[in-house]
Scaffold this active site. Structure first.
Site, short mmCIF file in Angstrom:
data_model
loop_
_atom_site.label_atom_id
_atom_site.label_comp_id
_atom_site.label_asym_id
_atom_site.label_seq_id
_atom_site.Cartn_x
_atom_site.Cartn_y
_atom_site.Cartn_z
CG ASN A 156 41.49 40.67 26.64
OD1 ASN A 156 40.51 40.58 27.48
ND2 ASN A 156 42.22 41.36 27.02
CG ASP A 157 45.46 40.81 25.64
OD1 ASP A 157 44.66 41.17 24.52
OD2 ASP A 157 46.17 42.12 26.07
CD1 TRP A 181 38.74 43.47 28.95
CD2 TRP A 181 37.97 44.85 30.37
NE1 TRP A 181 39.84 43.91 29.88
CE2 TRP A 181 39.31 44.75 30.72
CE3 TRP A 181 37.27 45.78 31.09
CZ2 TRP A 181 40.01 45.45 31.56
CZ3 TRP A 181 37.95 46.45 32.30
CH2 TRP A 181 39.06 46.39 32.68
CD GLU A 327 47.24 47.49 24.75
OE1 GLU A 327 47.03 47.64 25.78
OE2 GLU A 327 46.64 46.86 23.88
#
Length: 613
Positions: A156-157, A181, A327
């Site tokens: 992800n990020d 995740w 975020e």
């Protein structure tokens, strides 16, 4: 203390040979002992590089695996171990434990009536030792060709990106033990051209303070942190019982990091994450912006040495989109076109609450004095909500630090939390967007906004021209143009439409799967319909129509559309409006058609490029 002492005694007996009584052999060099319906011990007796762990994704609960080296817990990982069938295997790296006794102490969350039931799980028979783990791409249908993806597993990020000595470093949130995740680790890839990426060993792994969540990295040119000139310093969120901010440094250009023994360096009494730091030339100190996630605001800190941080201010309470968690912040200056003045841009990724559900990126333009960010306001004193991307699949956008020539390149995670874990890939999940440059522009009403311009490196991969057209009327009947047979291409086109006209672009394949884009000249909007784009039934939130304001009033539109195996990224009028959307066609898109509702639109130019990758 009695329970702890008994555990230590058992470990000693186990490692000393007691375990060999009644052992079950799963594969050569692997011994399995079931101690209860949810408790199993696996001893590694072989001398190979990897133990392959079988994964079945259907289960929501991960088995907790404490890795014991010579009787002491060395690390803890979480894996969805196979119960009835194996979807794929993931490697557990044994090379750090050469010459040591390795035991996996496994606790599952799956309900069992007896040890006999637990013994039937297929994972115990399919754990095997090997010296190599094959990362050859097995998903040619949807694995992107010119976008960054992990070799395997979940991503992800983007994290900690920096440029140094001609190399772009991209770190990212990674699960080394599955395609969903978990086990958040900083994966690492490098590139010299922002297009072709080389996988590197994982950079920062979970430790006693928790998993390694998002953060940033800088090149410490002046040795302010004391680790040497040009050391790479990373800040990240340690996510255990609470979220804290931690530091690590690298003296080998970001290949390996040493975690700061004084961690954590920032603690708060509420959830905060994703530290993003930069050197402020104007004030001669470091700034850090931190997402005060549940409070839906950003915190701004200063520091002389990257270790001791002072909270100076907060920004965002009650401003902009407030539906979801705030975020992954970023804060940087950009030059106002046609002037020598600058404005500061604060990126705020939000989930949920994006413009079309789930994840999205809002931004604020304003001024920053080194301690406080002040947003520009509308004439009535309000702060408008502005979106960086009007698609559903661009999130966690942050920029590279230390970029050359004053550039401000960014990259995002090309997915959406609504369905990221459900997309129809197995070997890997998620890609990054194409790299983009941040620029300011004034829209047709004179309002300052941020453009996302495709990075200049992307022009270098243009190959053969597949289709072309110039100065041609867009009629009420579709005009068709070929795309490459593999569907991987860039479309660059410019057209003009008069008021009340509607220009429709259809990108499709012989199977009838299609994406429909429409420019509405009256309302100055562009839409993107992927409801019939291919496989869309894996999640009810995936079929969607997204729409972007085009920020012009003259009906002149330029589009650059980048198509990869599972994505389309539309950049309008030099990135002034952008839509990033995933697509999963069962066959490549091979045709583009254009039509005009009133037959009054004009196609100024069209080129379809194959791409040299």
């Amino acid at each position: 203390m009695k329970a702890i002492k008994n555990s230590c005694i058992f470990s000693a007996l186990f490692l000393g040979g007691f375990f060999m009584q009644g052992v079950a052999v799963a594969a050569e060099g692997v011994e399995v002992r079931h101690l209860g319906p949810t408790h199993t011990l696996v001893k590694v007796t072989g001398d190979n590089n990897y133990l392959l762990l079988p994964v079945q994704e259907v289960f929501e609960d991960d088995a907790r695996i404490n890795v014991l080296a010579d009787g002491k817990i060395a690390e803890t990982i979480y894996v969805r171990l196979s119960r009835t069938k194996t979807d794929y295997t993931v490697p557990f790296d044994l090379t750090p434990y050469k010459g040591r006794n390795v035991v996996l102490n496994i606790v599952t969350n799956q309900n069992r009536n007896s040890v006999r039931d637990a013994q039937d799980d297929v994972c115990w028979d399919e754990m095997v030792l090997t010296d190599n783990f094959d990362t050859t791409n097995t998903e040619l249908q949807w694995r992107p060709v010119y976008h960054h993806t992990p070799l395997y597993g979940w991503m992800n990020d983007p994290n900690g990106m920096f440029y140094k000595d001609g190399v772009w470093h991209l770190y990212y949130q990674k699960n080394p033990y599955g395609s969903k995740w978990q086990n958040m680790t900083w994966g690492h890839s490098t590139s010299t051209d922002l297009v072709n990426w080389t996988a590197q060993p994982d950079a920062i792994k979970p430790d006693g303070l928790g998993s390694i969540f998002s953060g940033s990295a800088v090149v410490d040119h002046d040795n302010t942190a004391g680790y040497g000139k040009d050391a790479v310093i990373a800040l990240f969120t340690s996510a255990g019982t609470s979220q804290m901010q931690s530091m690590a440094h690298s003296n080998d250009n970001g290949q390996t990091f040493l975690v700061y023994p004084g961690n954590p360096i920032i603690t708060l009494d509420s959830e905060a994450r994703d530290p993003n730091m930069f050197w402020n030339n104007e004030t001669g100190e470091w700034n850090l912006i931190l997402a005060h996630a549940l409070e839906k605001e950003m915190l701004i800190f200063t520091s002389p040495d990257l270790k001791e941080w002072t909270l100076q201010s907060s920004f965002g309470k009650g401003l902009g989109a407030q539906e979801g968690v705030w975020e992954c912040p970023d804060l940087f200056p950009l030059t106002i076109p046609g002037s020598d003045k600058t404005k500061w841009v604060l990126l705020c990724n939000i989930n949920p609450g994006g413009p079309f559900g789930g994840s999205g990126i809002q931004y604020f333009i304003g001024d920053f004095d080194g301690k406080k960010f002040t947003s520009d306001t509308n004439p009535d004193g309000t702060v408008a909500t502005k979106w960086l991307d009007f698609g559903k699949d661009n999130y966690a956008v942050v920029s590279w630090s230390n970029a050359p020539e004053g550039r401000r390149p960014v990259i995002g995670w090309m997915s959406n939390w609504q369905y990221a874990a459900d997309v129809p890939t197995i070997q890997f999940r998620s890609a990054n967007t194409l790299p983009r440059e941040m620029e300011l522009f004034s829209d047709a009403d004179g309002e300052l906004r941020v453009a996302s311009v495709p990075s200049p490196e992307l022009a270098k991969i243009r190959g053969k021209v597949i289709s072309t057209a110039d100065n041609k009327k867009i009629s009420g009947k579709p005009s068709s143009y070929k795309l490459p047979a593999d569907g991987i291409c860039e479309i660059d086109m410019t057209f003009q439409a008069k008021e009340n006209d509607l220009v429709t672009l259809t990108i499709d394949n012989p199977k009838g799967e299609k994406v429909i884009m429409k420019y509405d000249a009256k309302n100055h909007t562009m839409s993107f319909d992927r409801k019939e784009s291919g496989v869309v039934d894996f999640n009810t939130k995936f079929p969607a129509v997204t729409s972007a304001p085009t920020f012009e009033k003259d009906g002149k539109i330029n589009l650059r559309i980048f198509i990869d195996r599972s994505s389309m990224e539309m950049f309008g009028n030099n990135g002034q409006f952008v839509m990033t959307n995933l697509v999963f066609p069962e066959n490549p898109y091979t045709s583009l058609s254009l039509e005009s509702k009133n037959g009054t639109a004009q196609l100024d130019s069209l080129k379809v490029y194959s791409l040299n990758i």
